[in-house]
Design a protein around this motif. Structure first.
Motif, PDB file in Angstrom:
ATOM      1  N   ASP A 161      72.457  -3.161  60.409  1.00 51.28           N
ATOM      2  CA  ASP A 161      71.587  -3.073  61.584  1.00 51.28           C
ATOM      3  C   ASP A 161      70.626  -4.007  61.672  1.00 51.28           C
ATOM      4  O   ASP A 161      70.598  -4.431  63.044  1.00 51.28           O
ATOM      5  CB  ASP A 161      70.948  -1.815  61.380  1.00 51.28           C
ATOM      6  CG  ASP A 161      71.867  -0.416  61.436  1.00 51.28           C
ATOM      7  OD1 ASP A 161      73.195  -0.596  61.940  1.00 51.28           O
ATOM      8  OD2 ASP A 161      71.540   0.790  61.291  1.00 51.28           O
ATOM      9  N   VAL A 162      70.078  -4.235  60.960  1.00 50.38           N
ATOM     10  CA  VAL A 162      69.007  -5.633  61.125  1.00 50.38           C
ATOM     11  C   VAL A 162      69.612  -6.903  61.312  1.00 50.38           C
ATOM     12  O   VAL A 162      69.015  -7.405  62.238  1.00 50.38           O
ATOM     13  CB  VAL A 162      67.898  -5.633  59.817  1.00 50.38           C
ATOM     14  CG1 VAL A 162      66.988  -6.859  59.755  1.00 50.38           C
ATOM     15  CG2 VAL A 162      67.487  -4.425  59.466  1.00 50.38           C
ATOM     16  N   LEU A 163      70.463  -7.313  60.640  1.00 51.06           N
ATOM     17  CA  LEU A 163      71.350  -8.419  60.909  1.00 51.06           C
ATOM     18  C   LEU A 163      71.750  -8.595  62.508  1.00 51.06           C
ATOM     19  O   LEU A 163      71.864  -9.506  62.983  1.00 51.06           O
ATOM     20  CB  LEU A 163      72.401  -8.903  59.948  1.00 51.06           C
ATOM     21  CG  LEU A 163      71.931  -8.805  58.333  1.00 51.06           C
ATOM     22  CD1 LEU A 163      73.227  -9.033  57.485  1.00 51.06           C
ATOM     23  CD2 LEU A 163      71.225 -10.233  58.389  1.00 51.06           C
ATOM     24  N   GLU A 164      72.374  -7.226  62.784  1.00 49.31           N
ATOM     25  CA  GLU A 164      72.789  -7.373  64.159  1.00 49.31           C
ATOM     26  C   GLU A 164      71.861  -7.520  65.219  1.00 49.31           C
ATOM     27  O   GLU A 164      72.034  -8.209  66.239  1.00 49.31           O
ATOM     28  CB  GLU A 164      73.389  -5.808  64.517  1.00 49.31           C
ATOM     29  CG  GLU A 164      73.856  -5.557  65.907  1.00 49.31           C
ATOM     30  CD  GLU A 164      74.378  -4.109  66.191  1.00 49.31           C
ATOM     31  OE1 GLU A 164      74.763  -4.013  67.510  1.00 49.31           O
ATOM     32  OE2 GLU A 164      74.306  -3.463  65.270  1.00 49.31           O
ATOM     33  N   ASP A 165      70.596  -6.864  65.044  1.00 48.37           N
ATOM     34  CA  ASP A 165      69.324  -7.095  65.956  1.00 48.37           C
ATOM     35  C   ASP A 165      69.156  -8.866  65.920  1.00 48.37           C
ATOM     36  O   ASP A 165      68.845  -9.174  66.995  1.00 48.37           O
ATOM     37  CB  ASP A 165      68.170  -6.423  65.341  1.00 48.37           C
ATOM     38  CG  ASP A 165      68.314  -5.110  65.716  1.00 48.37           C
ATOM     39  OD1 ASP A 165      69.167  -4.607  66.649  1.00 48.37           O
ATOM     40  OD2 ASP A 165      67.473  -4.371  65.143  1.00 48.37           O
ATOM     41  N   PHE A 166      68.910  -9.372  64.541  1.00 47.62           N
ATOM     42  CA  PHE A 166      68.596 -10.796  64.699  1.00 47.62           C
ATOM     43  C   PHE A 166      69.672 -11.612  65.446  1.00 47.62           C
ATOM     44  O   PHE A 166      69.535 -12.460  66.203  1.00 47.62           O
ATOM     45  CB  PHE A 166      68.831 -11.248  63.292  1.00 47.62           C
ATOM     46  CG  PHE A 166      67.241 -11.290  62.609  1.00 47.62           C
ATOM     47  CD1 PHE A 166      66.212 -11.805  63.246  1.00 47.62           C
ATOM     48  CD2 PHE A 166      67.170 -10.385  61.658  1.00 47.62           C
ATOM     49  CE1 PHE A 166      65.009 -11.759  62.307  1.00 47.62           C
ATOM     50  CE2 PHE A 166      65.864 -10.167  60.934  1.00 47.62           C
ATOM     51  CZ  PHE A 166      64.731 -10.540  61.441  1.00 47.62           C
ATOM     52  N   ASP A 167      71.011 -11.351  65.263  1.00 47.62           N
ATOM     53  CA  ASP A 167      71.932 -11.818  65.953  1.00 47.62           C
ATOM     54  C   ASP A 167      72.232 -11.723  67.371  1.00 47.62           C
ATOM     55  O   ASP A 167      71.840 -12.445  68.377  1.00 47.62           O
ATOM     56  CB  ASP A 167      73.435 -11.640  65.349  1.00 47.62           C
ATOM     57  CG  ASP A 167      74.531 -12.356  65.882  1.00 47.62           C
ATOM     58  OD1 ASP A 167      74.460 -13.270  66.749  1.00 47.62           O
ATOM     59  OD2 ASP A 167      75.673 -11.821  65.662  1.00 47.62           O
ATOM     60  N   GLN A 168      72.352 -10.552  67.824  1.00 46.92           N
ATOM     61  CA  GLN A 168      72.940 -10.053  69.166  1.00 46.92           C
ATOM     62  C   GLN A 168      71.376 -10.122  70.072  1.00 46.92           C
ATOM     63  O   GLN A 168      71.644 -10.527  71.594  1.00 46.92           O
ATOM     64  CB  GLN A 168      73.665  -8.786  69.297  1.00 46.92           C
ATOM     65  CG  GLN A 168      74.748  -8.747  68.679  1.00 46.92           C
ATOM     66  CD  GLN A 168      75.651  -7.404  68.934  1.00 46.92           C
ATOM     67  OE1 GLN A 168      74.863  -6.590  69.688  1.00 46.92           O
ATOM     68  NE2 GLN A 168      76.657  -7.380  68.381  1.00 46.92           N
ATOM     69  N   LYS A 169      70.382  -9.779  69.755  1.00 45.02           N
ATOM     70  CA  LYS A 169      69.107  -9.593  70.601  1.00 45.02           C
ATOM     71  C   LYS A 169      68.084 -10.766  70.069  1.00 45.02           C
ATOM     72  O   LYS A 169      67.073 -10.775  70.827  1.00 45.02           O
ATOM     73  CB  LYS A 169      68.579  -8.270  70.370  1.00 45.02           C
ATOM     74  CG  LYS A 169      69.454  -7.093  70.750  1.00 45.02           C
ATOM     75  CD  LYS A 169      68.623  -5.901  70.580  1.00 45.02           C
ATOM     76  CE  LYS A 169      69.741  -4.454  71.156  1.00 45.02           C
ATOM     77  NZ  LYS A 169      69.242  -3.296  70.777  1.00 45.02           N
ATOM     78  N   LEU A 170      68.407 -11.361  69.028  1.00 40.88           N
ATOM     79  CA  LEU A 170      67.522 -12.274  68.505  1.00 40.88           C
ATOM     80  C   LEU A 170      65.980 -12.179  68.718  1.00 40.88           C
ATOM     81  O   LEU A 170      65.138 -12.782  69.193  1.00 40.88           O
ATOM     82  CB  LEU A 170      67.890 -13.676  69.571  1.00 40.88           C
ATOM     83  CG  LEU A 170      69.080 -14.366  69.108  1.00 40.88           C
ATOM     84  CD1 LEU A 170      69.565 -15.420  70.110  1.00 40.88           C
ATOM     85  CD2 LEU A 170      69.357 -14.764  67.851  1.00 40.88           C
ATOM     86  N   TYR A 171      65.816 -10.984  68.095  1.00 34.82           N
ATOM     87  CA  TYR A 171      64.457 -10.378  67.899  1.00 34.82           C
ATOM     88  C   TYR A 171      63.568 -11.232  67.167  1.00 34.82           C
ATOM     89  O   TYR A 171      63.861 -11.994  66.284  1.00 34.82           O
ATOM     90  CB  TYR A 171      64.442  -9.041  67.345  1.00 34.82           C
ATOM     91  CG  TYR A 171      64.734  -7.908  68.294  1.00 34.82           C
ATOM     92  CD1 TYR A 171      64.452  -7.717  69.384  1.00 34.82           C
ATOM     93  CD2 TYR A 171      65.616  -6.971  67.520  1.00 34.82           C
ATOM     94  CE1 TYR A 171      64.834  -6.758  70.213  1.00 34.82           C
ATOM     95  CE2 TYR A 171      66.004  -5.876  68.294  1.00 34.82           C
ATOM     96  CZ  TYR A 171      65.529  -5.624  69.484  1.00 34.82           C
ATOM     97  OH  TYR A 171      65.903  -4.667  70.120  1.00 34.82           O
ATOM     98  N   ARG A 172      62.349 -11.405  67.648  1.00 35.30           N
ATOM     99  CA  ARG A 172      61.188 -12.520  66.847  1.00 35.30           C
ATOM    100  C   ARG A 172      60.691 -11.497  65.884  1.00 35.30           C
ATOM    101  O   ARG A 172      60.067 -12.319  65.363  1.00 35.30           O
ATOM    102  CB  ARG A 172      60.495 -13.138  67.993  1.00 35.30           C
ATOM    103  CG  ARG A 172      61.069 -14.030  68.808  1.00 35.30           C
ATOM    104  CD  ARG A 172      60.125 -14.740  69.746  1.00 35.30           C
ATOM    105  NE  ARG A 172      59.588 -14.102  70.619  1.00 35.30           N
ATOM    106  CZ  ARG A 172      58.683 -14.594  71.459  1.00 35.30           C
ATOM    107  NH1 ARG A 172      58.272 -15.755  71.448  1.00 35.30           N
ATOM    108  NH2 ARG A 172      57.997 -13.744  72.329  1.00 35.30           N
ATOM    109  N   SER A 173      60.772 -10.455  66.142  1.00 33.02           N
ATOM    110  CA  SER A 173      60.174  -9.655  65.009  1.00 33.02           C
ATOM    111  C   SER A 173      60.736  -8.355  64.697  1.00 33.02           C
ATOM    112  O   SER A 173      61.643  -7.992  65.618  1.00 33.02           O
ATOM    113  CB  SER A 173      58.521  -9.216  65.543  1.00 33.02           C
ATOM    114  OG  SER A 173      58.936  -8.825  66.786  1.00 33.02           O
ATOM    115  N   PRO A 174      60.428  -7.542  63.656  1.00 34.04           N
ATOM    116  CA  PRO A 174      61.225  -6.466  63.152  1.00 34.04           C
ATOM    117  C   PRO A 174      60.942  -5.340  64.307  1.00 34.04           C
ATOM    118  O   PRO A 174      59.912  -5.151  65.020  1.00 34.04           O
ATOM    119  CB  PRO A 174      60.750  -6.127  61.943  1.00 34.04           C
ATOM    120  CG  PRO A 174      59.487  -6.759  61.740  1.00 34.04           C
ATOM    121  CD  PRO A 174      59.310  -7.911  62.927  1.00 34.04           C
TER     122      PRO A 174
END
Length: 533
Positions: A122-135
């Motif tokens: 789930d966290v990796l998906e956020d970093f990939d698809q949304k490229l969040y800069r923070s948790p």
């Protein structure tokens, strides 16, 4: 970077710690900067100096950005600042535990002691698809490691580890606001009185920076008879741009003319550049798996310029109109295909409901921003150089939680600051008409009394610095580019600027392009391959 197994390491002058069942704490430790009602402490040297004084009693949940391990009888207590700008990560399974202020250091320590970690998709998906800069949650890229909530502290004795998160006692808006105003005028006055420190206040066209300049104006006018040095203002836009082309610069000039303060366009240059391997190590220790914006430090930590910023102004105002935790969770996971992401939706909702327990508040929009986006975003520059952010003071956040919701959303707390400190600054325009001081702000105005009281200052601040394209900085970016291009991992393409920043690293604004965010994801994947199943 080679696996890090030491209990304590220093990367580019900043302390990273790990304690565990295999390596429990044996002595007190401190890193960062600490501010309470009577003391300002910079770095481990300042902490040692302050600890020699009987009046100094350091605690968790004070202002600043710091990691603290202190001994209380037979117990060691580990904690950090009020906002958790210095993050603390924890592993706790089958009677074993480990704690660190770096995900990288913690993961490497666990691996060195035979603990295997698994990836959190789930966290990796956020970093990939949304490229969040923070948790966006307390989860990390490892299922077994979590970010501790802000305000938590960890007690460790010979047999047990206990995590506590005490409830914050709240009073009225005026009481919290008045306490914050007195504390920060006293703290900033103590720093401005010291001729060995070069104190600079950020100045743009926004309300946040205007409030910080108001602190400078009030303190200088109150202490000018003492011979206090004239404060300086800093605006990031240079003087060579076409007149009128840069609104921030034009408004900063007007503020400078009204206050009489000098306006500068470049910060003091660092004397010593770090080598690129140290930059690379610190980036992995501080950013990977937690904060995807690539903002490394390129200078050594030398005493010098101390920067007062409007950073963390968002801590005291809502960032989303929806106050209901479920609605915000729904917003975060995307309004479309909500049922496909229902498990993640429920996780977010449960975690958000936990946020209000510390403050006994249902202001989930404000609390969510503070706990995740604001915490990482304000904490990163606080660790790349000691930038002090008065607007993020804990008393002001408590004041915002105690005030009327509509007033807080309308930046009332910031206008109250300016109106109490230097009301003449409200006559100067802001960068947007919507930010103008209006009748509703005057009607809600809360006057308070402020007294500049003595404060003790220990240690030297780490300077904020001008990140110019030094040779070592370019080598760092070349290494990032090399890893990115050699990797088989391909993140989701996103629109925006592409290309790597290898030249013109100015004012610390690097890594904002889509490509450098993608680079973080690739580096994260390569990093995880070595540390997870």
């Amino acid at each position: 970077m080679a696996d890090v197994v030491a209990q304590e390491i220093t990367a580019a002058g900043f302390g990273y710690f790990v304690y565990s069942s295999w390596a429990p704490p044996k002595s007190e430790a401190f890193s960062g900067h600490y501010i309470d009602d009577q003391n300002i402490v910079f770095g481990p040297e300042g902490f040692a100096e302050a600890s020699a004084c009987t009046e100094f009693d350091p605690r968790e949940n004070e202002d600043g950005c710091y990691f603290l391990c202190r001994k209380m009888g037979g117990v060691f207590r580990i904690g950090s600042d009020f906002h958790g700008l210095m993050p603390i990560f924890i592993y706790q399974r089958r009677g074993l535990w480990a704690v660190s202020n770096s995900v990288t250091l913690l993961a490497d320590h666990l691996l060195a002691n035979g603990i295997r970690l698994s990836r959190n998709s789930d966290v990796l998906e956020d970093f990939d698809q949304k490229l969040y800069r923070s948790p966006q949650t307390f989860q990390t890229p490892f299922n077994e490691i979590r970010l501790t909530p802000s305000g938590s502290f960890i007690d460790i004795d010979s047999e047990n580890i206990r995590i506590e998160r005490p409830v914050v006692v709240q009073v009225s808006y005026k009481q919290h606001f008045e306490a914050g105003m007195s504390k920060w005028v006293s703290m900033l006055a103590a720093l401005m009185r010291d001729e060995t420190r070069h104190v600079v206040f950020d100045c743009t066209g926004g309300v946040d920076s205007r409030a910080t300049v108001a602190f400078a104006s009030h303190i200088y006018n109150s202490c000018v008879a003492e011979g206090m040095r004239l404060p300086q203002l800093f605006v990031g836009s240079g003087p060579n741009t076409q007149p009128g082309a840069d609104l921030d610069r034009d408004i900063a000039t007007e503020v400078s003319e009204m206050t009489g303060f000098d306006l500068q366009y470049r910060l003091q240059k660092p004397e010593n550049a770090m080598d690129w391997k140290s930059i690379w190590q610190e980036y992995q220790l501080r950013c990977l798996g937690y904060y995807s914006l690539v903002l490394p430090r390129f200078s050594e930590m030398d005493p010098g310029e101390l920067r007062i910023t409007g950073l963390a102004g968002g801590f005291a105002r809502p960032q989303n109109r929806n106050r209901n935790a479920l609605l915000i969770a729904r917003y975060l996971v995307g309004k479309r295909n909500i049922f496909q992401k229902f498990p993640k939706f429920l996780k977010l909702a449960r975690e958000m409901k936990q946020l209000g327990k510390r403050f006994q508040s249902n202001r989930n929009d404000l609390l969510f921003y503070n706990e995740f986006r604001g915490r990482a975003h304000a904490g990163n520059p606080s660790q790349t150089g000691y930038r002090l952010a008065p607007l993020g003071g804990k008393d002001f956040v408590l004041a915002a939680l105690a005030h009327d919701y509509e007033a807080v959303k309308d930046r009332q707390i910031l206008y109250d600051m300016i109106n109490n400190l230097a009301p003449e600054l409200l006559k100067i325009r802001f960068d947007k008409p919507a930010k103008s001081f209006g009748p509703q702000h005057a009607e809600r105005f809360t006057p308070v009394s402020m007294k500049i009281r003595p404060m003790r200052v220990y240690g030297k601040p780490i300077p904020t610095h001008d990140m110019k394209a030094k040779a070592e900085g370019i080598k760092f970016w070349e290494e990032v580019k090399r890893v990115f291009e050699a990797s088989e991992v391909k993140p989701t393409e996103v629109p925006g600027k592409t290309g790597f920043v290898t030249e013109g690293l100015s004012q610390g604004i690097v890594g904002h392009s889509a490509r450098t965010k993608q680079a973080h994801y690739v580096l994260l994947e390569e990093w995880l391959r070595k540390r997870s199943l």
